[in-house]
Design an enzyme around this catalytic site. Structure first.
Site, PDB file in Angstrom:
ATOM      1  N   VAL A 375       0.744  -1.258   0.076  1.00 28.40           N
ATOM      2  CA  VAL A 375      -0.115   0.034   0.215  1.00 28.40           C
ATOM      3  C   VAL A 375       0.966   1.232  -0.158  1.00 28.40           C
ATOM      4  O   VAL A 375       0.519   2.327  -0.696  1.00 28.40           O
ATOM      5  CB  VAL A 375      -0.952  -0.006   1.201  1.00 28.40           C
ATOM      6  CG1 VAL A 375      -1.777   1.249   1.336  1.00 28.40           C
ATOM      7  CG2 VAL A 375      -1.979  -1.110   1.058  1.00 28.40           C
ATOM      8  N   ASP A 376       1.723   1.175   0.697  1.00 25.18           N
ATOM      9  CA  ASP A 376       2.773   2.351   0.837  1.00 25.18           C
ATOM     10  C   ASP A 376       3.437   2.971  -0.483  1.00 25.18           C
ATOM     11  O   ASP A 376       3.646   4.081  -0.989  1.00 25.18           O
ATOM     12  CB  ASP A 376       3.779   2.186   2.036  1.00 25.18           C
ATOM     13  CG  ASP A 376       3.771   3.453   3.039  1.00 25.18           C
ATOM     14  OD1 ASP A 376       3.278   4.428   2.833  1.00 25.18           O
ATOM     15  OD2 ASP A 376       4.853   3.374   3.952  1.00 25.18           O
ATOM     16  N   ASP A 377       4.000   1.771  -1.088  1.00 24.05           N
ATOM     17  CA  ASP A 377       4.756   2.217  -2.368  1.00 24.05           C
ATOM     18  C   ASP A 377       3.599   2.472  -3.489  1.00 24.05           C
ATOM     19  O   ASP A 377       3.848   3.277  -4.375  1.00 24.05           O
ATOM     20  CB  ASP A 377       5.458   0.974  -2.795  1.00 24.05           C
ATOM     21  CG  ASP A 377       6.801   0.786  -2.007  1.00 24.05           C
ATOM     22  OD1 ASP A 377       7.763   1.470  -2.456  1.00 24.05           O
ATOM     23  OD2 ASP A 377       6.730   0.085  -1.285  1.00 24.05           O
ATOM     24  N   ARG A 451      -0.616   7.968   5.566  1.00 26.33           N
ATOM     25  CA  ARG A 451      -0.335   8.542   4.397  1.00 26.33           C
ATOM     26  C   ARG A 451      -1.331   7.934   3.254  1.00 26.33           C
ATOM     27  O   ARG A 451      -1.428   8.810   2.431  1.00 26.33           O
ATOM     28  CB  ARG A 451       1.194   7.810   4.071  1.00 26.33           C
ATOM     29  CG  ARG A 451       2.145   8.548   4.579  1.00 26.33           C
ATOM     30  CD  ARG A 451       3.558   8.164   3.852  1.00 26.33           C
ATOM     31  NE  ARG A 451       3.902   6.948   4.133  1.00 26.33           N
ATOM     32  CZ  ARG A 451       4.550   6.448   5.155  1.00 26.33           C
ATOM     33  NH1 ARG A 451       4.917   7.249   6.136  1.00 26.33           N
ATOM     34  NH2 ARG A 451       4.963   5.233   5.337  1.00 26.33           N
TER      35      ARG A 451
END
Length: 632
Positions: A375-377, A451
């Site tokens: 999810v972050d990338d 984020r």
């Protein structure tokens, strides 16, 4: 201040422009101490691959990190040393053949190991490595029987109860533990003098697990489930072994590594050897080559990375440059974003098990990674391409797939995980495995949730009343610490989580006077250092509470300042002090420069991202300039 900020931004951009690779990416080192360097030496010697140049380079780096105490540390303020890191270094240096037990440096290391509990006191994964290389005995019973892989996903605990990075390590370990495999070479050192546990002779050098009442009950549940499987025990066992092997083989990346990670690839090689594969089998040769391809140079020394951070670095840098408003860097950004488009995933990965209704469209952490997006990338890459979506059809297709995938990964509790949806089983945490909650689970976290929320609110047209946004916001509000901070699972640590949570909440239109935002702001102000900066110790993640570093770092300062900018309509004294710290230290180098800002497993795995000091300093300066420059 205005001219100084502009100058600082330009200096950072110039540095980033110089460091961009020809393919458009940034491949700053993903540095994780000495563990991978040690394991590489042990692997090469065990396989009798005598790459003397590489082995000597790695020994040089390892020995250069030794402390005066004779120990090795994971981070600067850890204390006298770390028993696991020291044992791994001692073993690797002996196995390299370039050092002997009689050498003064190794004598001091041995003294430290014995004084701190010997090999019985190292981390479980290190004990397992010692068992598979013939230094310790395998336990009579491993916590995860290999037949576990056959239990259906509906069973209370099953192979897919674990996170993908947990499965990547556990699959080969289950094979190795089942077969109690060990492999020594003619050059294997003897570490028996580092054992301190007092047991019967037959047991005094074996791997041990904490045997709790909860665990015994859980193990009985697993055994009952296995007994319900149809077939003779020998057939079930053979089927489980084959399925575990196929799980690994089906997830070998194009570069030969198992899911792109050093540890899982190292373990896979030994697991395949235990199944009868030759040391010269093409799969093993390619896997070793893949590990070697993760070699990088840091300050003139060779380091084997755990993985590389090319996609992560590139997405963050592209976005930061765009936030700085430098349209003159169009070619630089085009190369970066074209690289990102080429890295989007179009394959189904294990995430589909818990998220069966979604289509591929995420991004992974490294360019070695084609099978498990996170999810972050994904949100970082989408931020980087967001400004191109309206005018370029190829960006629009990537955008739509990426946004839908990120939305689909929201956990049922409203937060976002890293790799897989709803893999936070309470039962997994009962396993007698060190740091099982870090190694085997993938819960919602403040950094991921904050984020993702910030991305959805700032970069998409979703209404602030959208169910996903409301649920994410509520998760953050429910999971704030009593002191006003948030814990960040993938960084160091409370400053990191608080930055992500504040910027996420503010993007979701939570006002600066909201009690949660106000409490977080007060907490950040309370921990600012006299020099205007911020700094947090790696001890925070192990202690589960904020521990000051007693020194400021660029990255922690940038996170804290960026969070405060998000809640203040005008520059405050604290914000200006933080900005001045950044500007005064952009080119400053000391031990804080190399201090880890990321973590993967509390107390055992810390990451120094060489890109962070540039990325987050640039982002904080850009946000200050964008919000306040008209009021200077």
């Amino acid at each position: 201040m205005k001219s100084r900020i502009s100058a600082g931004i330009n200096q950072l951009i110039e540095k980033l422009q110089q460091d961009q690779s020809p393919n458009g990416s940034w491949d700053y080192p993903f540095e994780t101490g000495i563990s991978t360097d040690c394991y590489m030496i042990i692997l090469l010697r065990t396989l009798e691959i005598h790459d003397e140049i590489l082995i000597k380079q790695l020994t040089d780096r390892i020995i250069s990190k030794q402390e005066k105490t004779g120990a090795w540390k994971l981070y600067y303020d850890e204390g006298e040393g770390n028993i696991t890191a020291t044992a791994e270094a001692y073993y690797a240096l002996l196995y390299s053949g370039y050092y002997r037990k009689q050498d003064l440096r190794l004598k001091k290391a041995r003294q430290y190991i014995l004084a701190n509990g010997g090999l019985d006191n190292v981390h479980l994964l290190t004990k397992l490595m010692l068992a598979m290389t013939g230094q310790l005995k395998w336990p009579a019973r491993f916590p995860l029987p290999i037949e576990l892989i056959l239990l259906p996903p509906t069973f209370p605990i099953n192979f897919y109860s674990f996170s993908v990075f947990g499965r990547a390590n556990m699959a080969p370990i289950m094979i190795l533990a089942d077969r109690k495999y060990c492999l020594r070479s003619k050059d294997s050192p003897d570490l028996s003098d580092l054992l301190t546990r007092k047991h019967d002779h037959s047991d005094n050098d074996s791997v041990h697990f904490h045997n709790t009442e909860e665990w015994r009950s859980l193990y009985e549940t697993i055994e009952k489930g296995i007994k319900c499987l149809i077939g003779l025990p020998s057939y079930i066992h053979k089927l489980a072994t084959e399925q575990t092997k196929q799980y690994m083989l089906a997830r070998i990346e194009p570069n030969g590594t198992f899911l792109g990670y050093f540890s899982s690839t190292f373990l896979m090689i030994f697991a395949l050897l235990s199944l009868g594969y030759s040391k010269k089998d093409p799969i093993i040769i390619k896997a070793v080559k893949g590990l070697k391809s993760m070699k990088c140079e840091i300050n003139g020394q060779t380091h084997i990375q755990y993985t590389n951070a090319a996609v992560w670095n590139t997405s963050l840098i592209s976005y930061a440059i765009q936030e700085a408003g430098l349209s003159t860097k169009k070619q630089m950004l085009e190369r970066a974003n074209n690289y990102l488009l080429s890295q989007q995933h179009y394959k189904y990965g294990d995430w589909i098990i818990h998220n069966p209704s979604s289509f591929p469209g995420g991004w992974g952490f490294s360019d070695n990674n084609t099978l498990h997006p996170d999810v972050d990338d994904t949100t970082a890459s989408l931020r980087a391409i967001a400004r191109n979506v309206q005018n370029a059809p190829n960006y629009r297709q990537s955008w739509d797939r990426g946004v839908m995938w990120a939305l689909s990964m929201q956990n049922d509790d409203g937060g976002w995980p890293a790799f897989e949806k709803n893999t936070n089983s309470r039962l997994v945490k009962m396993l007698p495995i060190d740091k099982a909650e870090f190694l085997l689970t993938d819960p919602s976290s403040a950094d991921l949730t904050g984020r993702t929320l910030e991305f959805l609110c700032s970069c998409t047209n979703l209404s602030k009343n959208h169910e996903a946004i409301k649920n994410g916001m509520n998760w953050l509000l429910r999971n704030q610490e009593k002191d006003g901070s948030w814990y960040g699972r993938w960084g160091i640590c409370y400053i990191y989580g608080t930055w992500a949570a504040i910027t996420g909440l503010r993007s979701a239109a939570v006002g600066e006077t909201h009690h949660s935002v106000r409490a977080a702001s007060v907490w950040l102000l309370s921990i600012q250092n006299p020099d205007g900066g911020w700094g947090e110790s790696c001890k925070s993640d192990s202690k589960q509470s904020y521990i000051p570093l007693k020194a400021s770092t660029l990255t922690h300062t940038a996170w804290a300042v960026d969070a405060l900018i998000a809640v203040s309509d005008k520059p405050t004294k604290a914000i200006n002090a933080g900005i001045n710290y950044l500007l005064n230290h952009l080119h400053h180098k000391d031990w804080t420069t190399d201090y880890p800002k990321g973590q993967g497993m509390a107390g055992d795995f810390y990451i120094h991202y060489h890109s962070y000091r540039f990325i987050f300093s640039l982002l904080a300066l850009a946000h200050y300039q964008n919000k306040y420059h008209t009021r200077q």
